[in-house]
Design an enzyme around this catalytic site. Structure first.
Site, PDB file in Angstrom:
ATOM      1  N   ASN A  15     -44.954 -60.338 -67.712  1.00 55.83           N
ATOM      2  CA  ASN A  15     -46.086 -61.035 -67.093  1.00 55.83           C
ATOM      3  C   ASN A  15     -46.069 -61.011 -65.574  1.00 55.83           C
ATOM      4  OD1 ASN A  15     -43.767 -62.690 -67.344  1.00 55.83           O
ATOM      5  ND2 ASN A  15     -44.982 -64.539 -67.004  1.00 55.83           N
ATOM      6  N   ASP A  35     -38.985 -66.891 -75.951  1.00 54.92           N
ATOM      7  CA  ASP A  35     -37.856 -67.219 -75.098  1.00 54.92           C
ATOM      8  C   ASP A  35     -36.670 -66.399 -75.583  1.00 54.92           C
ATOM      9  OD1 ASP A  35     -35.693 -68.297 -73.757  1.00 54.92           O
ATOM     10  OD2 ASP A  35     -36.165 -70.381 -74.232  1.00 54.92           O
ATOM     11  N   VAL A  36     -36.156 -65.507 -74.740  1.00 51.73           N
ATOM     12  CA  VAL A  36     -35.092 -64.604 -75.185  1.00 51.73           C
ATOM     13  C   VAL A  36     -33.772 -65.325 -75.435  1.00 51.73           C
ATOM     14  CG1 VAL A  36     -36.112 -62.577 -74.088  1.00 51.73           C
ATOM     15  CG2 VAL A  36     -34.424 -63.952 -72.835  1.00 51.73           C
ATOM     16  N   TYR A  39     -24.970 -63.176 -62.047  1.00 50.31           N
ATOM     17  CA  TYR A  39     -26.033 -62.172 -62.214  1.00 50.31           C
ATOM     18  C   TYR A  39     -25.440 -60.768 -62.333  1.00 50.31           C
ATOM     19  CZ  TYR A  39     -30.345 -59.598 -61.153  1.00 50.31           C
ATOM     20  OH  TYR A  39     -31.427 -58.741 -61.195  1.00 50.31           O
TER      21      TYR A  39
END
Length: 239
Positions: free
Chosen positions: A11, A53-54, A145
């Site tokens: 998105n 939602d993963v 990350y």
């Protein structure tokens, strides 16, 4: 013939550009978005937006069920959804670690696991993970990350070995610094520092990332699997 393509986190940013690129190729495209809303850039297209939602296996299963019912079996999956919670390791909370690992790495595994079921039946499929040059180079203040994005390499290469005999490829795209909302908020000093380390001297466009993703999902890349393709302007060369 057009294929059914799923882009998670499609998105905005890189995911949106990837979705638009597949639409331009004539594919039947679905995107996941936590808010379940179709972005303005995709209005007027036949893109199916699914709220998902993963980090929730049931949510991923429900998303695939709907896509399969409305569009058909998913033939291409781009695992793009991701989050950041940056900070120095000594100040990083368990929540910061868990949220990033669960979304970026485990979330991608959940999506690939569900996609593989249908692809094995089809005896074909393309899985592309969107990683980061940070997963190869490392980055101070982004240990969570970087670890999550590096993990995608091991995930893709294991899937390449596990699913290759069924005509399924699994590859990784590793973008460098990309011109998105995330980089737009950086201060001028930081932008100058970043660009000084990139041999090409500029950010990537989201379209340049999308072009590599669509290549890996296309016929010309049929014999490429387990690969990590950097799209970073030379920033991480040699890694």
């Amino acid at each position: 013939m057009s294929r059914v393509v799923l882009v998670t986190g499609g998105n905005r940013g890189i995911g949106l550009a990837i979705a638009q690129a597949f639409v331009a190729l004539g594919d039947r495209v679905a995107i996941t978005a936590r808010n379940g809303q179709l972005p303005a850039e995709l209005e007027g297209t036949d893109v199916l937006v699914v709220q998902a939602d993963v980090t929730d296996t049931a949510s991923i299963d429900a998303a695939f069920d709907r896509i399969e019912a409305e569009l058909g079996p998913v033939e291409v999956v781009v695992a793009n959804a991701g989050v950041t919670r940056d900070g120095l390791i000594m100040r990083m909370s368990d929540d910061d670690v868990n949220a990033v690992i669960d979304t970026n790495l485990v979330g991608s595994l959940r999506v690939a696991r569900r996609a593989a079921k249908g692809m094995v039946r089809l005896r074909r499929g393309r899985i592309v993970f969107v990683s980061s040059v940070v997963g190869l180079l490392g980055s101070a203040g982004q240990t969570n990350y970087a670890a999550s994005k590096a993990g995608l390499v091991g995930l893709a290469r294991s899937l390449a070995r596990e699913l290759g005999s069924r005509g399924i490829t699994a590859n990784v795209v590793a973008p460098g610094f990309v011109d998105t909302e995330m980089t737009a908020v950086l201060g001028e000093d930081r932008k100058t520092e970043i660009l000084g380390s990139v041999p090409l001297g500029r950010y990537a466009s989201t379209d340049e990332i999308a072009g590599v993703v669509t290549f890996l999902a296309g016929d010309a890349a049929g014999y490429i699997t387990g690969a990590v393709v950097p799209v970073d302007g030379g920033l991480g060369m040699g890694h």
